[in-house]
Scaffold this motif. Sequence first.
Motif, PDB file in Angstrom:
ATOM      1  N   TYR A 186      42.225  10.347 -28.623  1.00  0.00           N
ATOM      2  CA  TYR A 186      41.017  10.811 -29.304  1.00  0.00           C
ATOM      3  C   TYR A 186      39.801  10.754 -28.379  1.00  0.00           C
ATOM      4  CZ  TYR A 186      43.622  10.646 -33.695  1.00  0.00           C
ATOM      5  OH  TYR A 186      44.535  10.862 -34.691  1.00  0.00           O
ATOM      6  N   ILE A 187      39.710   9.703 -27.574  1.00  0.00           N
ATOM      7  CA  ILE A 187      38.616   9.628 -26.605  1.00  0.00           C
ATOM      8  C   ILE A 187      38.717  10.781 -25.613  1.00  0.00           C
ATOM      9  CG2 ILE A 187      37.701   8.279 -24.679  1.00  0.00           C
ATOM     10  CD1 ILE A 187      36.853   7.182 -27.326  1.00  0.00           C
ATOM     11  N   LEU A 188      39.950  11.125 -25.236  1.00  0.00           N
ATOM     12  CA  LEU A 188      40.167  12.246 -24.320  1.00  0.00           C
ATOM     13  C   LEU A 188      39.655  13.548 -24.925  1.00  0.00           C
ATOM     14  CD1 LEU A 188      41.495  13.524 -21.786  1.00  0.00           C
ATOM     15  CD2 LEU A 188      43.618  13.615 -23.088  1.00  0.00           C
ATOM     16  N   VAL A 189      39.925  13.766 -26.207  1.00  0.00           N
ATOM     17  CA  VAL A 189      39.455  14.983 -26.874  1.00  0.00           C
ATOM     18  C   VAL A 189      37.928  15.027 -26.884  1.00  0.00           C
ATOM     19  CG1 VAL A 189      39.368  16.186 -29.088  1.00  0.00           C
ATOM     20  CG2 VAL A 189      41.529  15.225 -28.279  1.00  0.00           C
ATOM     21  N   LEU A 190      37.297  13.901 -27.215  1.00  0.00           N
ATOM     22  CA  LEU A 190      35.837  13.864 -27.242  1.00  0.00           C
ATOM     23  C   LEU A 190      35.251  14.088 -25.853  1.00  0.00           C
ATOM     24  CD1 LEU A 190      35.262  10.860 -29.681  1.00  0.00           C
ATOM     25  CD2 LEU A 190      35.072  13.298 -30.173  1.00  0.00           C
ATOM     26  N   ARG A 191      35.926  13.589 -24.839  1.00  0.00           N
ATOM     27  CA  ARG A 191      35.436  13.791 -23.479  1.00  0.00           C
ATOM     28  C   ARG A 191      35.535  15.260 -23.082  1.00  0.00           C
ATOM     29  NH1 ARG A 191      36.446   9.745 -18.477  1.00  0.00           N
ATOM     30  NH2 ARG A 191      35.415  10.954 -16.862  1.00  0.00           N
ATOM     31  N   ALA A 192      36.619  15.921 -23.490  1.00  0.00           N
ATOM     32  CA  ALA A 192      36.748  17.345 -23.203  1.00  0.00           C
ATOM     33  C   ALA A 192      35.645  18.138 -23.896  1.00  0.00           C
ATOM     34  CB  ALA A 192      38.126  17.841 -23.649  1.00  0.00           C
ATOM     35  N   VAL A 193      35.311  17.749 -25.127  1.00  0.00           N
ATOM     36  CA  VAL A 193      34.211  18.413 -25.835  1.00  0.00           C
ATOM     37  C   VAL A 193      32.903  18.223 -25.074  1.00  0.00           C
ATOM     38  CG1 VAL A 193      32.832  18.376 -27.949  1.00  0.00           C
ATOM     39  CG2 VAL A 193      35.322  18.240 -28.083  1.00  0.00           C
ATOM     40  N   ALA A 194      32.690  17.018 -24.555  1.00  0.00           N
ATOM     41  CA  ALA A 194      31.469  16.762 -23.790  1.00  0.00           C
ATOM     42  C   ALA A 194      31.402  17.643 -22.547  1.00  0.00           C
ATOM     43  CB  ALA A 194      31.404  15.291 -23.400  1.00  0.00           C
ATOM     44  N   MET A 195      32.546  17.897 -21.927  1.00  0.00           N
ATOM     45  CA  MET A 195      32.556  18.772 -20.758  1.00  0.00           C
ATOM     46  C   MET A 195      32.178  20.199 -21.140  1.00  0.00           C
ATOM     47  SD  MET A 195      35.841  17.430 -18.560  1.00  0.00           S
ATOM     48  CE  MET A 195      35.461  18.546 -17.217  1.00  0.00           C
ATOM     49  N   PHE A 196      32.619  20.645 -22.320  1.00  0.00           N
ATOM     50  CA  PHE A 196      32.206  21.963 -22.792  1.00  0.00           C
ATOM     51  C   PHE A 196      30.693  22.014 -22.985  1.00  0.00           C
ATOM     52  CE2 PHE A 196      36.658  22.752 -24.056  1.00  0.00           C
ATOM     53  CZ  PHE A 196      36.785  24.064 -23.632  1.00  0.00           C
ATOM     54  N   VAL A 197      30.129  20.930 -23.518  1.00  0.00           N
ATOM     55  CA  VAL A 197      28.679  20.880 -23.722  1.00  0.00           C
ATOM     56  C   VAL A 197      27.960  20.963 -22.380  1.00  0.00           C
ATOM     57  CG1 VAL A 197      26.782  19.436 -24.534  1.00  0.00           C
ATOM     58  CG2 VAL A 197      28.887  19.601 -25.872  1.00  0.00           C
ATOM     59  N   MET A 198      28.479  20.254 -21.392  1.00  0.00           N
ATOM     60  CA  MET A 198      27.873  20.308 -20.065  1.00  0.00           C
ATOM     61  C   MET A 198      27.872  21.733 -19.522  1.00  0.00           C
ATOM     62  SD  MET A 198      29.346  16.904 -18.185  1.00  0.00           S
ATOM     63  CE  MET A 198      28.577  17.409 -16.654  1.00  0.00           C
ATOM     64  N   ALA A 199      28.987  22.420 -19.689  1.00  0.00           N
ATOM     65  CA  ALA A 199      29.068  23.795 -19.195  1.00  0.00           C
ATOM     66  C   ALA A 199      28.089  24.699 -19.930  1.00  0.00           C
ATOM     67  CB  ALA A 199      30.487  24.322 -19.345  1.00  0.00           C
ATOM     68  N   ALA A 200      27.967  24.506 -21.252  1.00  0.00           N
ATOM     69  CA  ALA A 200      27.070  25.349 -22.042  1.00  0.00           C
ATOM     70  C   ALA A 200      25.611  25.123 -21.669  1.00  0.00           C
ATOM     71  CB  ALA A 200      27.276  25.073 -23.528  1.00  0.00           C
TER      72      ALA A 200
END
Length: 251
Positions: A186-200
Amino acid sequence: MSKPAAKPFSTATRPIAPPPLSQHLCEFAARPEAWSVFARNLIPVVGIYFFGWSAALTVFNYWFDGLAALAAIIAVLIPRAMRESQSKTEEGGQRSEIGAAILNTVRGVVTWVFLLGLVGLPYWIVLIPLHDLLLSPGLRYQLAYTPALWFAFGSLAAGHLWKALRMGYDQMPENQLKQRVRWDVYILVLRAVAMFVMAAQGLAFILVPLMALLLTYGELWPERVLGAVFGDPSRLYEYDPDNPAKTRRPR
C-alpha cells in the motif's frame, strides 16, 4: 415479519487521524534511525539545490529508491518461500548437493524476478507516463558516465538490503508477515501516486522537499499513513483474497 439480513461490513475502520505535530517531533528525536531515513530522502533535494541534478535524475532517484526497497524485501523473503514450498513439493528421489544447490538458486532467482515484476507493477506502470524522463538519453548518459551516481544509487540499494535483513522477515509469524507485506504494497501504491503528482506539477522545487518529508513520514510511521487513507492498519492481514467473505462479519 423477519428482519432483513444485515449487510456485512469490512473489519477495517474509518480513516484514523494522525496525532499532533508535537508528538511526531518527540518520536522523531527519540528514534536514532529516523535521522538516517531523513538524510537518505534528502538526497534528491541536495542534488537539485547544490549539484544541479536534472528533473529526470530526481524522478529516477525516487523510482529507484522505492524499487530497490521492494527488491530487497522480496530477496529476503525468497529463502523462506523456498523452504516452505520445498517441503510440499519435494520428490522422493535424492539429488546431489551441488545439483540441489544449483536448482534452488535458479528457482530463487526466477521467483525473485517474477515477484518483483508482479508486486512492483505500479513502478513499471509509472514508466509509461514518465518515459520521457526515466528513459531519456540524457539520463542514460548521466548514469553511464557519472561514478558518483553509481556510488549514490549503490548505497541506496545496499542500505535497503541491510534494513530488510535486520527486519527479520524470514522469522516472522505468518499473520505478522502478511501484515508487513501488505503495508509495503500500500505504501508502494501511494508512492507511485506521489510520483504522478510530481510529474503533473513539473517537479517544482517546493514539491521536491515536500516529497522528502512525505517519504520520510511514510517510512517512519507507515501505520499512520495507511490508517489515514485505508482505515485500521492493524487488521490488513485478515484480508483473504481467495475468500473475501472471511474478511467480513455481520453487525
